[in-house]
Structure formats: structure tokens, C-alpha cells
Motif scaffolding. Structure first.
Motif, short mmCIF file in Angstrom:
data_model
loop_
_atom_site.label_atom_id
_atom_site.label_comp_id
_atom_site.label_asym_id
_atom_site.label_seq_id
_atom_site.Cartn_x
_atom_site.Cartn_y
_atom_site.Cartn_z
N LEU A 1 -18.07 -21.93 20.85
CA LEU A 1 -17.76 -22.71 22.04
C LEU A 1 -16.63 -22.02 22.78
O LEU A 1 -15.61 -21.64 22.17
CB LEU A 1 -17.36 -24.14 21.68
CG LEU A 1 -18.48 -25.12 21.27
CD1 LEU A 1 -19.13 -24.69 19.96
CD2 LEU A 1 -17.92 -26.54 21.16
N SER A 2 -16.81 -21.82 24.08
CA SER A 2 -15.82 -21.10 24.88
C SER A 2 -15.14 -22.04 25.85
O SER A 2 -15.78 -22.88 26.48
CB SER A 2 -16.50 -19.96 25.65
OG SER A 2 -15.58 -19.33 26.50
N CYS A 3 -13.81 -21.85 25.97
CA CYS A 3 -13.00 -22.65 26.89
C CYS A 3 -12.12 -21.69 27.69
O CYS A 3 -11.24 -21.03 27.13
CB CYS A 3 -12.14 -23.65 26.11
SG CYS A 3 -11.03 -24.64 27.14
N LYS A 4 -12.37 -21.59 29.00
CA LYS A 4 -11.64 -20.67 29.87
C LYS A 4 -10.63 -21.45 30.68
O LYS A 4 -10.99 -22.37 31.42
CB LYS A 4 -12.61 -19.93 30.78
CG LYS A 4 -13.63 -19.09 30.02
CD LYS A 4 -14.61 -18.41 30.96
CE LYS A 4 -15.62 -17.58 30.18
NZ LYS A 4 -16.60 -16.92 31.09
N HIS B 1 -14.07 -23.50 10.58
CA HIS B 1 -13.66 -23.59 11.97
C HIS B 1 -12.55 -22.56 12.23
O HIS B 1 -11.54 -22.55 11.52
CB HIS B 1 -13.14 -24.99 12.31
CG HIS B 1 -14.17 -26.06 12.18
ND1 HIS B 1 -14.62 -26.52 10.96
CD2 HIS B 1 -14.87 -26.76 13.13
CE1 HIS B 1 -15.53 -27.46 11.14
NE2 HIS B 1 -15.70 -27.63 12.47
N GLN B 2 -12.77 -21.72 13.22
CA GLN B 2 -11.77 -20.72 13.60
C GLN B 2 -11.62 -20.73 15.12
O GLN B 2 -12.59 -20.88 15.86
CB GLN B 2 -12.19 -19.32 13.15
CG GLN B 2 -12.30 -19.16 11.64
CD GLN B 2 -12.73 -17.75 11.26
OE1 GLN B 2 -12.86 -16.89 12.12
NE2 GLN B 2 -12.93 -17.54 9.97
N TRP C 1 -8.27 -28.21 20.55
CA TRP C 1 -9.67 -28.59 20.40
C TRP C 1 -9.77 -29.89 19.60
O TRP C 1 -9.08 -30.06 18.60
CB TRP C 1 -10.47 -27.51 19.65
CG TRP C 1 -10.75 -26.28 20.47
CD1 TRP C 1 -10.00 -25.16 20.56
CD2 TRP C 1 -11.89 -26.08 21.30
NE1 TRP C 1 -10.57 -24.25 21.39
CE2 TRP C 1 -11.77 -24.80 21.86
CE3 TRP C 1 -13.01 -26.85 21.62
CZ2 TRP C 1 -12.70 -24.27 22.72
CZ3 TRP C 1 -13.95 -26.32 22.48
CH2 TRP C 1 -13.80 -25.03 23.03
N THR C 2 -10.63 -30.78 20.09
CA THR C 2 -10.90 -32.02 19.35
C THR C 2 -12.40 -32.26 19.34
O THR C 2 -13.14 -31.74 20.19
CB THR C 2 -10.20 -33.23 20.00
OG1 THR C 2 -10.70 -33.40 21.34
CG2 THR C 2 -8.69 -33.04 20.02
N ILE D 1 -15.17 -21.07 16.88
CA ILE D 1 -16.30 -20.57 16.12
C ILE D 1 -16.49 -21.45 14.89
O ILE D 1 -15.55 -21.64 14.10
CB ILE D 1 -16.10 -19.10 15.70
CG1 ILE D 1 -15.90 -18.22 16.96
CG2 ILE D 1 -17.28 -18.61 14.89
CD1 ILE D 1 -15.57 -16.79 16.64
N ILE D 2 -17.71 -22.00 14.75
CA ILE D 2 -18.05 -22.86 13.61
C ILE D 2 -19.16 -22.17 12.84
O ILE D 2 -20.22 -21.87 13.39
CB ILE D 2 -18.50 -24.25 14.08
CG1 ILE D 2 -17.49 -24.87 15.04
CG2 ILE D 2 -18.76 -25.16 12.88
CD1 ILE D 2 -17.94 -26.16 15.67
N THR D 3 -18.94 -21.91 11.56
CA THR D 3 -19.94 -21.24 10.73
C THR D 3 -20.63 -22.25 9.83
O THR D 3 -20.10 -23.33 9.53
CB THR D 3 -19.26 -20.15 9.88
OG1 THR D 3 -18.28 -20.75 9.03
CG2 THR D 3 -18.60 -19.10 10.76
#
Length: 730
Positions: free
Chosen positions: A443-446, A472-473, A458-459, A488-490
């Protein structure tokens, strides 16, 4: 009146009204010195160096001397014939004392007897050339003999032996002799320093002049002439010359030039030529230097540049050349034109509304680049120069600014600068992200804005994320616009799907954005498939379809060509296909009714049967049950009329072309070679292929037919052949 005149003359004082003047005379010539008197009372005589020559007009003691003129007019001119050097002296006219009047003497006058000297000659001239080394002192001597007065000697250098093209004067010779040389190149003549010692040698009544010169010849004087110039009163308006030609050896003289038109340009080839003039040339050695560094591999008189570079600009190239006389060199600094290069880096400026902002842009190029300022997406020129200043920043002025460096005939270069207005951050996120169980999702947040946001939160579904599991990273990546935060969620599971929120605060305000993480469906997988994999598959399918279409088209064209083949008598490789066309006896060979006129013409009349055998260009396939077209059934005698009973034949005609011209040239699909047989009654032949007399027909072996067949068609006893098997032409 006569008495009064006589009394006036008697009472006048004696005087000399005209005396002698300084005079020049060539030896052996006649000269007259004037003397005219008035009121004469005493005798008149001439004095030579104070010695009286006598009052007798005949001057008997001086046979070559005589007083001439009218006595009544008071003329006592002294005439000297066949002058000699001894006549060279001071003369005066004198009236002696008489009747109480004192003697009168004229002003003395100098009689100069001129003796023409010999032409000037070099003292040690033993050869037509003067061998010397340019740059080293050269000594020469020249003499003009037995002149009176002494001859004058000067020196010069000329392109010709006669002195018509003087190029240089030596010492002070130009001041003494320049007026005697009327030449078109007077403005280009130079004076060369020289030491000249003149010596006069008295030899009795005449004088010889010796001139010694010491000077340094120049390389450009090679093959020119050294002139010894003599001038004398016996030839006052001209000179006499002796000359000798220089044969000089000299160290190399070098000139560096570019071999080619136009200016030096970056990316273009060039050739630097070392133009050498030297004597001797056979032992010449050339060495090249770049910025005083020796270029070992270059020893010729040219230096080639396959492609000039910007680094070559202002580089110094030196050509050093040496021979047995010396070493010389010449240096050239390159002036290479090259396109603009940006020397500064991109700048980012933050400002509050109303503040002043300055951007700077430095570029290098030759010629010096011109820099223009504009905004991204707008061609309007805002400013020109190295700097661009916005005095009072407004909100609308935020954005990207471009400085463009321009050098004519070269490609322009650009550099981007960014102006940011300080204010709250702006968050931009993806609305939906798909993922599958066990996969990874990003997930990207600019976040844009100034000052840059340092922390991003992040929530998920309103709750803070737990990073303890390690699945979660968060990675924070600096960007030009600000900061990008990547979550990034693996190893996704059902609990990971939901709504994620990204929020940012930079001290001047805050903003947030929401992304929905959904589980991927089959349709999502198709819609989101990587084009890197889909496109090659689509391309492969299209290629296979194209190949299939090509094969179909080629097959149809091949069939069309076979139907439209034309025969020619030109030499070529030909494949001949022989087919039986009598559908009356082989109806299984055709795919159409017997009465199809495109294949064969068959007609049975009351009078008999008519058969047409046609070689046509409409080919049909060979029956697989009889590939050799052998005769396997009855009623085939129609093909062999020659072997039927002659009484049965009422009309027989055989049409064909001559050998070598079988339907030659441009035959058309409607042209056929026909054999027509007409019989009066239906023909029947029972059983096997035999002749009317019972002779069996020959069965030919199946052989390959080369270009030159070796098969023997000789007659065999007891065997007959049909016409079709004795032809060697098709």
C-alpha cells in the motif's frame, strides 16, 4: 661719345666678371673653365694650385691647355683636352698688376677628374652558390677597384640576381642606395642588422674600395641572392651589382594549421597539420605534445582526431621538429565549439507567500550559452540570464521551473527547479488494492507539501497496526514532492483484508487517506494480470494465426499458377505431367461428368465415334490405382488407331507442332494440342493392349529421365510402339 666712352673705359678698374666653378670631368674628356674680365690693364693668366700657367693664350709649356674665347670680350677661358688624373686640381683666373692697379684673382674652383672603377666583385667567390647555415653569423667581402673618387659599396638581399626584387637591406645600405631602386615592393622591404666595415685603398691617383660585412641570414633567405652594390660619380643614376645565391641549411620552421574548412566542432573529426620547412629534410624527427605531455605514438606531420570532445577545448598541442641543424616547435591552443553542459544542480526552494526566491543556473559551452527561464508546460520566456528571481511569491507560482541553456547549432539542455509554498501536507493513496491469501500486498501513501512530513501513521479499521509479527513493514522513501510511505504486508490472511488509513502532519496541518485492501477474485486476476506476461502470449497467437493465413494464401496462389501455366521454347528445367484425358474409358479419373467441355470433348454419332485427346493446361490428378497410366481395361483401341484395320478408317487427321516448337511462345489456356480420330463404326478392342495384327504392345520400363536420356528407342523385333511412346518431344 666715342671719346667719352674711351675715357670711361680708361678710367675703369680692372675686374673679373665671371670666374671658374667646381667641375667634374671624365678622364680623357675635354673640359673648359670660364674666366671673363673687364677694365683689363694687366695680363691674364691661369693658376693651377697657385702656380701660374703663363700669359700666352697658347700656353706653349702645357700642350693640352689653351686659353680660348674673344679677347675683345675679355674671355680667357681655360680649355683642357684629353684630361688625365694629373689635371685634378684647384684652378683660379688672375689679372696681373698694371698702371698702379693691383692684381685681381678669382675664387678658386675644383676640377675633379673622374675615373670609372671596376665592377664590384666578391673577394672569395669560388662557386655560384653561397653555402651557409641560417641563424649563424656569415662573413663576406666585396671590392670595387681603381676609381676616382673612391666607389661606394652597399649590401642587399634580392629574389633575383639583378636586384629588381630587393626583399631586405643590410645595415645602412637602404639610406645610401634605396633611392636608386624604384620597385613595387618597397613597402615590404626590411632592414637586417649588419656590421659593415668600408676600407679605401689608395693606389696612385686612383682608389679601391673594400667592404666587409657580418650578418645573420634568415631561413627565408634560402635560394635568394646576396647583392654587393657599387655606385660611383661616373654613373650617378644607376648601380653595378655582383650577386651570389644562398644555399642555406636551417632548423625546421613550423606552422600548425587545421586541415579543413570551418570551425572545430564537438563530435566532428579534425586533422591538425604540422607544416614543416627545413633543410635538410631527410633526418627530420617529429614529436607531438598535448598540454606538455608527450604523445608517443604520433610521429608523423599530422595529428588526427576521430571525434573532437569538449575536453579538447583550450588544450595546447605542440609539434616539435628537429634535424641536424636544430630543433623548433609551434604550439596551438584548440578552440572547439561544443554544446551546452549544465554545471549546476537542480534546486528546491521553500517559501512563504510574499517572500523572495532566487534560482541559479550555470552552464558551460562554446560559444557561451544563453540561458532562458520558463515554467514546465509553458513556452513563455520568463527571464534571460544565469539567475531568476521571484520577488514576492504567490500561491499560484508554486511548481517546476526550467532553465534552458542554448548554443546555436547544438542541442539545448534543460535543468528543473522546484518552488514549494509552505503549508499543510496533502496525502494521495490508492483507493483499492487487491491481494490473495498467502501473497504479499503493498500500500502506497504519497505525502506532498512543505515542510516535509517526517512521520506517517498507518492504521487499520481505526486501530494502530501491530508490527510484532514481522509481516507488516513500513518504508519511508524521500521524493521530490515530499515523502512516500510504503506499507508491505506479507503472507496475507483473512484478518489482513480491510480498510487502511494513512495520516501525515508537518506542523502546519495534517491530512489523511484511506485504502481498501480486498481479496482478489478470478476476474480481478485477469484484469490485473501483468502485461509483461499477457502481451507475449497474445503476440504468439497472432503470429501463429498470421502463419496459417499465409499458408492458405500461398496454397491458393500455387494452384492458380498451375492452372495458368504457359509453355515456352526457352531453355529451362521443366517438369512434365502426362495424364490420360479420355474420360469415356477412364471416367473414374475425373471429378466431373464426361460431357464437361472444360476437360474433354466426346461425341458418338450414327456414322461412328469421334474422340478428341487433348493436352490441356487444366491438370487433373493421376488415379492412385493406376499411377503409370497403363492400359488395364478393354475398349482402349481408340487411342491407337494406327494398329486398327486400315479398312475401318475413312478419315484420319493428325495435327501437331514441329519439333522444338510445341505450343511455343505465348500460348493461352484455350490453346490445345489435339489429335482427332474419326471412325465409321464404333471401335471395340477386346482384352489387352495389342495391335490389330495381334502383335503385343511394348511395355516400357519405368526409368528416370535425365537432361540427356540414354534410353534406347531402337526397334525391337516382335514389339511395336504406339506413337505416343516414340516421341522424344513433349
Amino acid at each position: 661719345l666715342l671719346l667719352l666712352t674711351a675715357l670711361a673705359v680708361a678710367n675703369a678698374e680692372q675686374q673679373i666678371t665671371e670666374g671658374p666653378r667646381d667641375t667634374l670631368v671624365h678622364v680623357g674628356k675635354v673640359v673648359t673653365l670660364n674666366c671673363k674680365v673687364s677694365g683689363q690693364k694687366g695680363s691674364v693668366q691661369w693658376m693651377k694650385n697657385g702656380f701660374g700657367l703663363g700669359t700666352d693664350r697658347a700656353l706653349r709649356f702645357f700642350p693640352r691647355y689653351t686659353m680660348v674665347g674673344s679677347t675683345s670680350e675679355g674671355e680667357y677661358n681655360l680649355k683642357i683636352e684629353n684630361t688625365t688624373v694629373s689635371d685634378d686640381d684647384v684652378y683660379a683666373c688672375q689679372i696681373s698688376e698694371a698702371d698702379g692697379e693691383s692684381s685681381v684673382v678669382s675664387e678658386p674652383a675644383r676640377l675633379t677628374v673622374l675615373v670609372r672603377p671596376t665592377a664590384p666583385k666578391f673577394v672569395e667567390k669560388v662557386a655560384p652558390t653561397l653555402n651557409a647555415i641560417a641563424g649563424e653569423t656569415l662573413l663576406q667581402a666585396c671590392m670595387s677597384r681603381r676609381g676616382k673618387p673612391a666607389p661606394r659599396i652597399g649590401w642587399a638581399i634580392s629574389s633575383d640576381a639583378q636586384g629588381r626584387e630587393v626583399t631586405a637591406w643590410l645595415g645602412e645600405s637602404r639610406a645610401k642606395f634605396g633611392n636608386l631602386f624604384k620597385q613595387h615592393n618597397i613597402g615590404t622591404q626590411v632592414s637586417i642588422p649588419a656590421k659593415i666595415d668600408d676600407e679605401a685603398r689608395i693606389e696612385g691617383d686612383v682608389i679601391s674600395s673594400l667592404s666587409n660585412i657580418s650578418f645573420v641570414p634568415r631561413p627565408e633567405d634560402d635560394k635568394k641572392f646576396l647583392l654587393c652594390i657599387s655606385q660611383h660619380d661616373t654613373f650617378p643614376d644607376r648601380v653595378e651589382i655582383d650577386s651570389v645565391r644562398f644555399n642555406l641549411q636551417y632548423a625546421p620552421r613550423i606552422t600548425l594549421t587545421w586541415a579543413g574548412p570551418g570551425a572545430l566542432r564537438e563530435g566532428k573529426p579534425a586533422l591538425l597539420a604540422c607544416n614543416v620547412d627545413a633543410r635538410p629534410l631527410n633526418d627530420l624527427k617529429i614529436t607531438w605534445y598535448r598540454n606538455q605531455n608527450k604523445l608517443l605514438r604520433h610521429t608523423t606531420d599530422t595529428l588526427a582526431f576521430e571525434e573532437l570532445k569538449m575536453e579538447d577545448h583550450k588544450s595546447e598541442y605542440t609539434c616539435e621538429t628537429s634535424n641536424s641543424i636544430g630543433t623548433s616547435k609551434d604550439t596551438m591552443k584548440l578552440d572547439v565549439q561544443f554544446g551546452p553542459r549544465m554545471m549546476s544542480t537542480s534546486q528546491e526552494k521553500e517559501a512563504n507567500v510574499g517572500e523572495s526566491v532566487t534560482f541559479q543556473c550555470e552552464a558551460a559551452g562554446n560559444p557561451t550559452p544563453i540561458i532562458y527561464w520558463s515554467r514546465e508546460g509553458d513556452e513563455q520566456i520568463l527571464a534571460k540570464g544565469d539567475t531568476y528571481t521571484i520577488d514576492s511569491v504567490a500561491t499560484w507560482q508554486q511548481g517546476e521551473y526550467i532553465c534552458t541553456a542554448v548554443v546555436d547549432t547544438f542541442e539545448h539542455v534543460k535543468l528543473s527547479h522546484h518552488l514549494f509554498i509552505r503549508g499543510p501536507p496533502v496525502v494521495a493513496v490508492q483507493s483499492v488494492v487487491h491481494g490473495g491469501s498467502g501473497e504479499s500486498a503493498e500500500l502506497s501513501c504519497k505525502v506532498s507539501g512543505r515542510p516535509k512530513t517526517r512521520e506517517i501513521q498507518w492504521t487499520k479499521n481505526g486501530e494502530k497496526l501491530s508490527y510484532a509479527t514481522g509481516r507488516h513493514q513500513v518504508h519511508q522513501v524521500p521524493r521530490l514532492y515530499g515523502l512516500e510511505s510504503r506499507l508491505i504486508i506479507t503472507n496475507l490472511n483473512e484478518d489482513d483484508f480491510g480498510q487502511y488509513n494513512c495520516s501525515a502532519n508537518n506542523g502546519l496541518g495534517s491530512d489523511s487517506g484511506t485504502t481498501m485492501l480486498r481479496k482478489r477474485s478470478l476476474m480481478d486476476s485477469i484484469m490485473m494480470a501483468d502485461l509483461h506476461y499477457i502481451l507475449p502470449i497474445i503476440a504468439l497467437l497472432l503470429f501463429l494465426l498470421l502463419c496459417l493465413c499465409c499458408c492458405i494464401v500461398c496454397r491458393k496462389r500455387s494452384y492458380s499458377k498451375r492452372k495458368g501455366t504457359q509453355f515456352s521454347d526457352a531453355e529451362s528445367d521443366v517438369t512434365v505431367k502426362c495424364e490420360a484425358l479420355d474420360g469415356n474409358y477412364y471416367p473414374d479419373m475425373y471429378g466431373s461428368p464426361i460431357d464437361n467441355p472444360n476437360i474433354i470433348t466426346s461425341k458418338v454419332s450414327k456414322q461412328g465415334s469421334k474422340f478428341m485427346i487433348s493436352l490441356s493446361q487444366d491438370y487433373i490428378s493421376v488415379p492412385q490405382n493406376n499411377p503409370d497410366l497403363d492400359f488395364t481395361g478393354a475398349a482402349v483401341a481408340g487411342l491407337y488407331p494406327k494398329y486398327l484395320d486400315n479398312s475401318m478408317i475413312s478419315d484420319y487427321r493428325y495435327d501437331h507442332h514441329s519439333y522444338g516448337s510445341f505450343i511455343s511462345g505465348g500460348s493461352t489456356p484455350n490453346q490445345h494440342h489435339q489429335e482427332i480420330f474419326t471412325t465409321e463404326k464404333p471401335m471395340t478392342v477386346p482384352g489387352a493392349p495389342i495391335g490389330v495384327d495381334g502383335t503385343p504392345l511394348e511395355t516400357l520400363p519405368e526409368v528416370d529421365t535425365p537432361k540427356a536420356s540414354t534410353y534406347s528407342f531402337a526397334t525391337i523385333d516382335g514389339v511395336v510402339r504406339p506413337i505416343s511412346r516414340t516421341s522424344t518431344h513433349v
